[in-house]
Design a protein around this motif. Structure first.
Motif, PDB file in Angstrom:
ATOM      1  N   ALA A 285      16.414  -3.808 -15.591  1.00  0.00           N
ATOM      2  CA  ALA A 285      15.053  -4.100 -16.014  1.00  0.00           C
ATOM      3  C   ALA A 285      15.130  -4.956 -17.268  1.00  0.00           C
ATOM      4  O   ALA A 285      15.979  -4.731 -18.123  1.00  0.00           O
ATOM      5  N   SER A 286      14.273  -5.971 -17.345  1.00  0.00           N
ATOM      6  CA  SER A 286      14.239  -6.753 -18.581  1.00  0.00           C
ATOM      7  C   SER A 286      12.809  -6.804 -19.107  1.00  0.00           C
ATOM      8  O   SER A 286      11.844  -6.774 -18.333  1.00  0.00           O
ATOM      9  N   LEU A 287      12.706  -6.849 -20.408  1.00  0.00           N
ATOM     10  CA  LEU A 287      11.396  -6.819 -21.060  1.00  0.00           C
ATOM     11  C   LEU A 287      11.469  -7.734 -22.270  1.00  0.00           C
ATOM     12  O   LEU A 287      12.359  -7.600 -23.118  1.00  0.00           O
ATOM     13  N   ARG A 288      10.564  -8.684 -22.338  1.00  0.00           N
ATOM     14  CA  ARG A 288      10.599  -9.633 -23.451  1.00  0.00           C
ATOM     15  C   ARG A 288      10.034  -8.973 -24.715  1.00  0.00           C
ATOM     16  O   ARG A 288       9.074  -8.204 -24.653  1.00  0.00           O
ATOM     17  N   PRO A 289      10.616  -9.276 -25.867  1.00  0.00           N
ATOM     18  CA  PRO A 289      10.182  -8.609 -27.102  1.00  0.00           C
ATOM     19  C   PRO A 289       8.720  -8.891 -27.434  1.00  0.00           C
ATOM     20  O   PRO A 289       8.060  -8.045 -28.036  1.00  0.00           O
ATOM     21  N   GLU A 290       8.199 -10.045 -26.995  1.00  0.00           N
ATOM     22  CA  GLU A 290       6.813 -10.348 -27.330  1.00  0.00           C
ATOM     23  C   GLU A 290       5.828  -9.600 -26.428  1.00  0.00           C
ATOM     24  O   GLU A 290       4.621  -9.635 -26.663  1.00  0.00           O
ATOM     25  N   VAL A 311      11.470   3.135 -36.382  1.00  0.00           N
ATOM     26  CA  VAL A 311      11.875   1.759 -36.662  1.00  0.00           C
ATOM     27  C   VAL A 311      13.309   1.730 -37.169  1.00  0.00           C
ATOM     28  O   VAL A 311      13.678   2.497 -38.058  1.00  0.00           O
ATOM     29  N   GLY A 312      14.112   0.879 -36.572  1.00  0.00           N
ATOM     30  CA  GLY A 312      15.481   0.682 -37.043  1.00  0.00           C
ATOM     31  C   GLY A 312      15.558  -0.597 -37.848  1.00  0.00           C
ATOM     32  O   GLY A 312      14.843  -0.792 -38.817  1.00  0.00           O
ATOM     33  N   GLU A 313      16.341  -1.487 -37.361  1.00  0.00           N
ATOM     34  CA  GLU A 313      16.563  -2.724 -38.084  1.00  0.00           C
ATOM     35  C   GLU A 313      15.347  -3.661 -37.992  1.00  0.00           C
ATOM     36  O   GLU A 313      14.667  -3.705 -36.972  1.00  0.00           O
ATOM     37  N   ILE A 314      15.080  -4.384 -39.050  1.00  0.00           N
ATOM     38  CA  ILE A 314      14.024  -5.404 -39.021  1.00  0.00           C
ATOM     39  C   ILE A 314      14.666  -6.743 -39.356  1.00  0.00           C
ATOM     40  O   ILE A 314      15.250  -6.893 -40.428  1.00  0.00           O
ATOM     41  N   ALA A 315      14.613  -7.683 -38.414  1.00  0.00           N
ATOM     42  CA  ALA A 315      15.251  -8.993 -38.644  1.00  0.00           C
ATOM     43  C   ALA A 315      14.178 -10.064 -38.785  1.00  0.00           C
ATOM     44  O   ALA A 315      13.371 -10.265 -37.890  1.00  0.00           O
ATOM     45  N   ASP A 316      14.185 -10.726 -39.928  1.00  0.00           N
ATOM     46  CA  ASP A 316      13.177 -11.753 -40.202  1.00  0.00           C
ATOM     47  C   ASP A 316      13.607 -13.080 -39.586  1.00  0.00           C
ATOM     48  O   ASP A 316      14.692 -13.574 -39.851  1.00  0.00           O
ATOM     49  N   TYR A 322      11.867  -9.521 -35.624  1.00  0.00           N
ATOM     50  CA  TYR A 322      12.311  -8.618 -34.563  1.00  0.00           C
ATOM     51  C   TYR A 322      12.445  -7.225 -35.162  1.00  0.00           C
ATOM     52  O   TYR A 322      13.100  -7.039 -36.182  1.00  0.00           O
ATOM     53  N   VAL A 323      11.805  -6.254 -34.516  1.00  0.00           N
ATOM     54  CA  VAL A 323      11.893  -4.874 -34.976  1.00  0.00           C
ATOM     55  C   VAL A 323      12.575  -4.060 -33.881  1.00  0.00           C
ATOM     56  O   VAL A 323      12.184  -4.125 -32.722  1.00  0.00           O
ATOM     57  N   THR A 324      13.617  -3.364 -34.263  1.00  0.00           N
ATOM     58  CA  THR A 324      14.285  -2.498 -33.299  1.00  0.00           C
ATOM     59  C   THR A 324      13.627  -1.115 -33.361  1.00  0.00           C
ATOM     60  O   THR A 324      13.484  -0.540 -34.443  1.00  0.00           O
ATOM     61  N   THR A 399       4.398 -10.054 -35.897  1.00  0.00           N
ATOM     62  CA  THR A 399       4.176 -11.049 -36.934  1.00  0.00           C
ATOM     63  C   THR A 399       4.333 -10.399 -38.306  1.00  0.00           C
ATOM     64  O   THR A 399       4.326  -9.171 -38.421  1.00  0.00           O
ATOM     65  N   HIS A 400       4.469 -11.234 -39.324  1.00  0.00           N
ATOM     66  CA  HIS A 400       4.549 -10.711 -40.686  1.00  0.00           C
ATOM     67  C   HIS A 400       3.296  -9.909 -41.031  1.00  0.00           C
ATOM     68  O   HIS A 400       3.349  -8.897 -41.713  1.00  0.00           O
ATOM     69  N   ARG A 401       2.179 -10.410 -40.518  1.00  0.00           N
ATOM     70  CA  ARG A 401       0.911  -9.777 -40.830  1.00  0.00           C
ATOM     71  C   ARG A 401       0.867  -8.347 -40.300  1.00  0.00           C
ATOM     72  O   ARG A 401       0.494  -7.416 -41.017  1.00  0.00           O
TER      73      ARG A 401
END
Lengths: 426, 277
Positions: A285-290, A311-316, A322-324, A399-401
């Motif tokens: 199964a694949s799922l796009r992050p957006e 929430v794990g890692e947050i990559a800017d 991207y939020v894990t 988003t950042h917001r």
């Protein structure tokens, strides 16, 4: 008809070994071969241009077998990544090179005819220069031009002989982002105006989507999927294609037989979520992050799947993050799949099972334990019983917001939801 | 630009290098300045001297042209094609550099001598090598051809093979790509190889003297003057030969560097920020 057909092509050159290449490129089509660096894309182009002999297989131009035709008789234009302009000729001479070659008469031309031909060549060079907006550079030395200008010259030089097929080898990847975007629009415009059948190779998925009528994905010397950008983007055929096109969440799991409200469930590491698929048994199964929505509270929405997580890692990534999210699940395993109260009618019809190509011949290693390090180890959940695998992580795009509004940080509790139809099962 | 005397290491290296330069320049300067202008003028008027100098120049030029026709294609193959035994071929090309030149002369005599098969065959068309101009040409060719082949090969290697492929894709035949792309771009390497080969041919003595003492090339004439009449008579001849070689060599280097200078300004311009870009 000027369609191009590759039949069972096999090419071996040094480390590159291409196998079972079967492709049809339609007349006037903008076709992109997408693959990681080192997949052998350039080798494929060179064999189509006649610069390399395939070990096996045939190349057809329309009905004509051109496999053994020397490059100068194929009328196949070639543009290299770093332009390969002739440094001893100026821009106009570079562009006119092919005209002066192909029209060379066997008899020594008379002076007046020679002059006439020269005027003819100059006029065509002028026109081609205008088409690509480089007519003001015609007298320059190519080594003094910027990368984008050089690429336009290379393009003009290839197009002026009116080729049956234009081959572009990573034409944009050596350019800076601003120039790249401009030239990408230019490629699309020139293709619209001239209608030249074009085959471009690239490793950049966004570039492929922006330009291509159809895309072939190439990995380790094989074509693994052919389809429209939409096909490749939404319905990748293999886990590696899925990852390559940016579906960050790819799971190997199992489809359960039972159907509930027209949905099946996909089980991975004890987590179950609703999917829409005609398949059953082991699958990916694949799922796009957006396609994943994060919220502070559990949402009442049409999204079939909603899970609490940490929430794990947050990559800017600049424009977005991207939020894990790691599902905190184990206690809830049996009822993980929380169906929303609204009816299935919102979900849009089931996808017709469009599988453009068969499954990957090599099952990929199970990506389930893909939680990046740094994820808090199942806070507050009684993880540790033998035989129970840790629940999967999802990578979500926000988003950042929204990040600020929800005041997310590592360890925050969130709710994650996505539609059953957003999951591609294959 | 730091001063060459910035530190002790650089200073030491500069002194050592200067010693070597002096070792080259001093003897040459001594030879040139030890003769009275009158003696030089008289030597210049000597018909035998003038004839031998012109003869040397033309023999070496013919050797260079032969190597151009036979060696440039080989240089192209060595630059472009990988084949088994390529290293062997490259070694063979460089062999004349390491063989003592008198030994090279003997070796040529074994093949081109009067009683050899090849010698007889050429004799049938009236070409003889021993004590004749053709012998001088092949001696010069043998000892100096590595310079042209190696330099031309480097010239071709520096031409991106993809330029030839682009030319082919634009309709150029293999010949067309060679003449319109490879040769113009490798021309500097070929030209500088020709200059080096020609200069090396001029200065050949050992191999030539074994095959043909007569007709006399300039180095042999110089040797004969020295042996028969002593230093005083050899000195002005040496000065004239050195002087002419210096002039010709400087001129040819200017031609060569002119080309290089052109390309380096291109690079400088390419490197500078481009207002249009």
């Amino acid at each position: 008809m000027d369609y191009i057909q590759l039949q069972n092509l096999e090419i071996k050159l040094g480390e590159f070994h291409l196998r079972d290449i079967n492709l049809v490129i339609n007349e006037g089509e903008y076709f992109v071969i997408l693959g990681p660096t080192g997949a052998g894309k350039t080798v494929l182009l060179e064999s189509m241009a006649g610069l390399l002999s395939p070990r096996r297989g045939r190349v057809f131009l329309g009905e004509r077998d051109i496999t053994d035709l020397p490059p100068e008789q194929r009328k196949v234009g070639f543009v290299y990544q770093d332009y390969a302009l002739f440094p001893h000729l100026n821009v106009a001479e570079n562009i006119g090179f092919g005209l002066r070659t192909s029209q060379r008469s066997v008899r020594r031309p008379s002076l007046s005819r020679h002059k006439k031909k020269n005027e003819h060549v100059n006029r065509q060079v002028e026109e081609m220069g205008q088409l690509l907006s480089i007519d003001h550079l015609l007298h320059r030395d190519p080594t003094t031009l910027s990368g984008g200008e050089q690429q336009r010259v290379a393009l003009a030089r290839a197009l002026i002989v009116n080729p049956h097929l234009l081959l572009l080898d990573e034409p944009l990847s050596a350019l800076d982002p601003g120039t790249r975007e401009g030239l990408q629009r230019e490629l699309a415009r020139v293709h619209r105006e001239l209608g030249t059948t074009t085959l471009q190779v690239t490793h950049d998925f966004e570039e492929a989507v922006a330009l291509a009528d159809r895309i072939a994905v190439m990995q380790e010397g094989r074509i693994v999927q052919v389809g429209t950008p939409e096909d490749i983007f939404r319905r990748p055929a293999t886990p590696s294609v899925a990852r390559f096109v940016g579906a960050r969440n790819v799971f190997a799991g199992h489809i359960e037989e039972e159907v509930q409200d027209g949905h099946k469930s996909f089980r991975v590491n004890g987590l179950r979520f609703a999917v829409v698929t005609p398949l059953s048994g082991p699958a990916h199964a694949s799922l796009r992050p957006e396609d994943i929505i994060l919220s502070a509270e559990s949402l009442r929405s049409s999204a079939r799947n909603s899970f609490p997580g940490v929430v794990g890692e947050i990559a800017d990534r600049g424009a977005f993050l991207y939020v894990t999210v790691r599902i905190n699940s184990l206690a809830q395993v049996p009822g993980t799949c929380r169906y929303a109260s609204r009816s299935a009618g919102d979900l849009g019809g089931t996808h017709p099972s469009s599988h453009p190509s068969s499954r990957s011949p090599h099952p990929h290693p199970n990506p389930r334990s893909a939680c990046p390090s740094g994820i808090p180890q199942g806070e507050g959940t009684g993880l540790g019983e033998e035989g129970i695998e840790s629940p999967p992580c999802f990578i979500c795009m926000i988003t950042h917001r929204s990040l600020e509004e929800m005041a997310l940080e590592k360890g925050s509790q969130v709710h994650m939801s996505f539609k059953a139809s957003a999951v591609h099962v294959f | 630009m730091t001063s060459p005397f910035a530190n002790k290491r650089t200073l030491t290296f500069t002194l050592l290098g200067a010693l070597l330069l002096a070792f080259i320049a001093w003897p040459i300067l001594r030879t040139l300045t030890s003769n009275s202008p009158a003696a030089l003028w008289e030597t210049l008027l000597d018909a035998e001297v003038r004839r031998s100098i012109l003869f040397t120049f033309s023999s070496s030029a013919i050797a260079t042209l032969i190597a151009l026709v036979l060696g440039v294609p080989l240089a192209y193959l060595l630059a472009r094609v990988n084949f088994p035994g390529k290293r062997l071929v490259e070694g063979l090309i460089d062999l004349p550099i390491v063989i003592p030149h008198s030994a090279a002369g003997i070796a040529l005599l074994m093949v081109f001598g009067r009683r050899t098969l090849l010698g007889k065959a050429f004799g049938l068309v009236g070409l003889k090598f021993v004590s004749a101009a053709p012998g001088i040409v092949i001696a010069m060719l043998f000892v100096s051809l590595p310079f042209l082949v190696d330099s031309a090969r480097e010239g071709f290697e520096a031409v991106d093979a993809r330029l030839e492929r682009v030319a082919r894709s634009l309709g150029a035949s293999p010949w067309g790509a060679f003449w319109r792309v490879s040769v113009p771009l490798a021309w500097r390497g070929i030209l500088s190889g020709m200059i080096m080969m020609w200069a090396r041919g001029l200065s050949e003595f050992g191999a030539v003297v074994i095959l043909a003492y007569h007709p006399m090339i300039a180095p042999v004439l110089l040797y004969e003057r020295f042996e028969s009449f002593g230093l005083t008579y050899a000195r002005p001849v040496a000065a004239i030969i050195i002087l002419i070689c210096l002039v010709v060599f400087t001129l040819l280097r200017m031609v060569n560097n002119g080309g290089n200078g052109h390309s380096s300004t291109n690079h400088a311009r390419a490197g500078s920020p481009d207002p249009a870009g």
